[in-house]
Design an enzyme around this catalytic site. Structure first.
Site, PDB file in Angstrom:
ATOM      1  N   LYS A 102       0.868  -1.188   0.000  1.00 14.82           N
ATOM      2  CA  LYS A 102       0.000   0.000   0.000  1.00 14.82           C
ATOM      3  C   LYS A 102       0.890   1.218   0.000  1.00 14.82           C
ATOM      4  O   LYS A 102       2.047   1.153   0.458  1.00 14.82           O
ATOM      5  CB  LYS A 102      -0.888   0.017   1.248  1.00 14.82           C
ATOM      6  CG  LYS A 102      -2.129   0.859   1.093  1.00 14.82           C
ATOM      7  CD  LYS A 102      -3.179   0.133   0.278  1.00 14.82           C
ATOM      8  CE  LYS A 102      -4.406   0.971   0.069  1.00 14.82           C
ATOM      9  NZ  LYS A 102      -5.478   0.186  -0.563  1.00 14.82           N
TER      10      LYS A 102
HETATM   11  P1  NAD Z   1     -13.383   7.620  -3.293  1.00 19.27           P
HETATM   12  O1  NAD Z   1     -12.376   8.673  -3.010  1.00 19.27           O
HETATM   13  O2  NAD Z   1     -13.824   7.414  -4.692  1.00 19.27           O
HETATM   14  O3  NAD Z   1     -14.708   7.866  -2.408  1.00 19.27           O
HETATM   15  C1  NAD Z   1     -14.648   8.051  -1.029  1.00 19.27           C
HETATM   16  C2  NAD Z   1     -16.044   8.439  -0.568  1.00 19.27           C
HETATM   17  O4  NAD Z   1     -16.050   8.514   0.856  1.00 19.27           O
HETATM   18  C3  NAD Z   1     -16.515   9.803  -1.074  1.00 19.27           C
HETATM   19  O5  NAD Z   1     -17.888   9.730  -1.419  1.00 19.27           O
HETATM   20  C4  NAD Z   1     -16.349  10.706   0.141  1.00 19.27           C
HETATM   21  O6  NAD Z   1     -17.248  11.804   0.135  1.00 19.27           O
HETATM   22  C5  NAD Z   1     -16.699   9.726   1.238  1.00 19.27           C
HETATM   23  N1  NAD Z   1     -16.222  10.173   2.551  1.00 19.27           N
HETATM   24  C6  NAD Z   1     -15.005  10.654   2.880  1.00 19.27           C
HETATM   25  N2  NAD Z   1     -14.994  11.018   4.170  1.00 19.27           N
HETATM   26  C7  NAD Z   1     -16.223  10.751   4.655  1.00 19.27           C
HETATM   27  C8  NAD Z   1     -16.848  10.912   5.911  1.00 19.27           C
HETATM   28  N3  NAD Z   1     -16.160  11.417   6.939  1.00 19.27           N
HETATM   29  N4  NAD Z   1     -18.147  10.533   6.053  1.00 19.27           N
HETATM   30  C9  NAD Z   1     -18.833  10.019   5.011  1.00 19.27           C
HETATM   31  N5  NAD Z   1     -18.304   9.833   3.800  1.00 19.27           N
HETATM   32  C10 NAD Z   1     -17.016  10.204   3.621  1.00 19.27           C
HETATM   33  O7  NAD Z   1     -12.760   6.289  -2.666  1.00 19.27           O
HETATM   34  P2  NAD Z   1     -13.104   4.783  -3.050  1.00 19.27           P
HETATM   35  O8  NAD Z   1     -12.119   4.339  -4.073  1.00 19.27           O
HETATM   36  O9  NAD Z   1     -14.552   4.660  -3.295  1.00 19.27           O
HETATM   37  O10 NAD Z   1     -12.701   4.038  -1.705  1.00 19.27           O
HETATM   38  C11 NAD Z   1     -13.577   3.966  -0.600  1.00 19.27           C
HETATM   39  C12 NAD Z   1     -13.081   2.889   0.353  1.00 19.27           C
HETATM   40  O11 NAD Z   1     -13.029   1.634  -0.346  1.00 19.27           O
HETATM   41  C13 NAD Z   1     -11.689   3.101   0.928  1.00 19.27           C
HETATM   42  O12 NAD Z   1     -11.640   2.563   2.227  1.00 19.27           O
HETATM   43  C14 NAD Z   1     -10.807   2.266   0.016  1.00 19.27           C
HETATM   44  O13 NAD Z   1      -9.600   1.869   0.639  1.00 19.27           O
HETATM   45  C15 NAD Z   1     -11.723   1.090  -0.233  1.00 19.27           C
HETATM   46  N6  NAD Z   1     -11.421   0.325  -1.433  1.00 19.27           N
HETATM   47  C16 NAD Z   1     -11.413   0.923  -2.653  1.00 19.27           C
HETATM   48  C17 NAD Z   1     -11.163   0.149  -3.785  1.00 19.27           C
HETATM   49  C18 NAD Z   1     -11.212   0.720  -5.180  1.00 19.27           C
HETATM   50  O14 NAD Z   1     -11.084  -0.063  -6.148  1.00 19.27           O
HETATM   51  N7  NAD Z   1     -11.457   2.005  -5.359  1.00 19.27           N
HETATM   52  C19 NAD Z   1     -10.871  -1.222  -3.644  1.00 19.27           C
HETATM   53  C20 NAD Z   1     -10.899  -1.788  -2.377  1.00 19.27           C
HETATM   54  C21 NAD Z   1     -11.175  -1.004  -1.286  1.00 19.27           C
END
Ligand code: NAD
Length: 411
Positions: A102
């Site tokens: 990571k």
């Molecule tokens: P992203 O940046 O596209 O979206 C993040 C979302 O979380 C946004 O809608 C933001 O407004 C919201 N957010 C941030 N702070 C917040 C808060 N305090 N309260 C409520 N909502 C809040 O990110 P993503 O890629 O969708 O990733 C989200 C999660 O999924 C992370 O934990 C990431 O590690 C995990 N993840 C992502 C992927 C991927 O392929 N993108 C894969 C596995 C895991």
């Protein structure tokens, strides 16, 4: 307890059921490499600023290190180490030929222009290019990074090492990306939800769902769950939250969020008092899909959903996990539930290395098969050993990583 200690606690729980020796536990608790770099760029206004960047390579027993890059003000060494370790177990649970890594930069990208983000990303590559590579360590998008960042990384790395599109996954589809990658994590979350409900003799059709986080994972989870027949009744993000018990029109909510930068003010439901309120909705399924550590000892008792499907990484603290387990809540753990992204990343890596593309149907069908197979495996272990799905997933993962490490030898 910090995020890394929490991950090691989950790991340790499974390790003790497997009766692993303390030396093996220590081996897998310790990342193989931790790198911290200072990243200095010139801002658009001529100022000079320095940011902190990290790359942690946890374990590569089963293949090249693999893991996302996060740009967020809360990125710190413990969080990166925890997420790197989770990647080791996630790639093993879903059975793709990678290890776990990571990375991230401690920065609020909202404070940076497009050009500043590009400069920062390129400087980061300059600082870590000698420890990454398509057969060594393959970054991908995470919170606040996406296909554009991956394109910059591919370009910068290629300036040093020659044409190397296999250096990253999550690339734009027009630049060696895979069809289906953008939706993959959300699609996996939806499949995981459907399989968990099915295992408990419940139907996805008509199931009510609340989603926290409406970025990549949240929007695609919502959209695909809705297409499976679930009713999305609450959505929250950093800007606010909305509820509509008749079901939110997800595609309209996505269009609103794209236009306005957040769900706040969406007219297809009524506003909830704050963004965290979605966690406590009276729904069948809660999907935390924002940041880690949102379900805690202090609020776990207020979670009403009988199913929590962890779209985000590490959304549940160990104390909260214990409270929910005691309440009978089924937690579908992150290392399985959000593994769809890295699964299709592995498909993208294969396609890039072969200079060949698969159709979206092929990608989705292969993803579906892997998600179902992995669910059946962890469900069987959970039932046989009378443990939670999280502990079962760790048992499966540790077994696979351990076997690879023993076969390869320790040095
Ligand atoms: P992203 O940046 O596209 O979206 C993040 C979302 O979380 C946004 O809608 C933001 O407004 C919201 N957010 C941030 N702070 C917040 C808060 N305090 N309260 C409520 N909502 C809040 O990110 P993503 O890629 O969708 O990733 C989200 C999660 O999924 C992370 O934990 C990431 O590690 C995990 N993840 C992502 C992927 C991927 O392929 N993108 C894969 C596995 C895991």
């Amino acid at each position: 307890m910090n995020a890394f200690e929490a991950t090691n606690l989950y790991f340790g729980r499974a390790a003790s059921i497997m009766q692993l020796s303390s030396s093996i536990v220590r081996l897998f608790e310790t990342p193989q490499r931790e790198v911290k770099v200072g990243l200095t760029i010139e801002m658009d206004n001529g100022d000079i600023r320095t940011f902190q960047g990290y790359r942690v390579q946890h374990d590569n027993s089963r293949g090249p290190w693999k893991g996302g890059l996060r740009y967020h003000p809360h990125v710190d060494p413990d969080e990166v180490k925890a997420l790197a370790s989770l990647m080791t177990w996630k790639t093993a649970v879903i059975d793709v030929p990678f290890g776990g890594a990571k990375g991230g930069i401690t920065v609020d990208p909202k404070d940076l222009s497009h050009a500043e983000q590009e400069r920062l990303t390129r400087v980061f590559v300059d600082k870590i290019h000698d420890i990454i590579g398509p057969q060594r360590d393959i970054p991908a998008p995470d919170v606040n990074t996406g296909p554009q960042h991956m394109a910059w990384i591919y370009d910068q790395y290629s300036k040093i090492h020659g044409h190397t599109p296999g250096i990253v996954t999550g690339k734009p589809v027009d630049l060696y990306g895979s069809l289906g990658r953008e939706a993959a994590t959300g699609r996996g979350v939806a499949i995981a939800t459907r399989q968990a409900l099915l295992a408990m003799n419940k139907d996805i059709v008509g199931a009510t769902v609340a989603i926290q986080g409406f970025g990549n994972v949240g929007t695609w989870s919502a959209s695909i769950l809705a297409s499976m027949g679930a009713r999305i009744v609450a959505i929250g993000d950093a800007s606010g939250a909305v509820r509509n018990s008749d079901g939110i029109d997800v595609e309209r909510a996505i269009a609103w969020t794209k236009k306005h930068g957040g769900i706040h003010g969406f007219d297809g439901g009524h506003s909830l008092k704050d963004a965290t309120a979605v966690l406590f909705e009276d729904v069948d399924v809660l999907v935390p899909a924002a940041l880690g550590g949102v379900i805690t000892r202090d609020n776990a008792r207020d979670i009403r959903a009988p199913f929590v499907v962890e779209g985000a990484n590490a959304p549940t603290t160990p104390e909260a996990d214990a409270i929910l387990h005691e309440k009978g809540t089924v937690i579908v753990p992150d290392i399985y539930a959000n593994a769809g992204g890295v699964t299709v990343s592995s498909f993208e890596w294969v396609q890039t290395l072969q200079n060949f593309t698969w159709t979206e149907e092929e990608v989705n069908e292969k993803l579906e098969r892997r998600m179902i197979k992995a669910f059946d495996t962890i469900w069987r272990v959970a039932t046989d050993k009378k443990v939670s799905l999280r502990t079962a997933a760790f048992i499966v993962a540790i077994g696979r990583v351990g076997k690879a490490r023993v076969l390869r030898g320790l040095s």
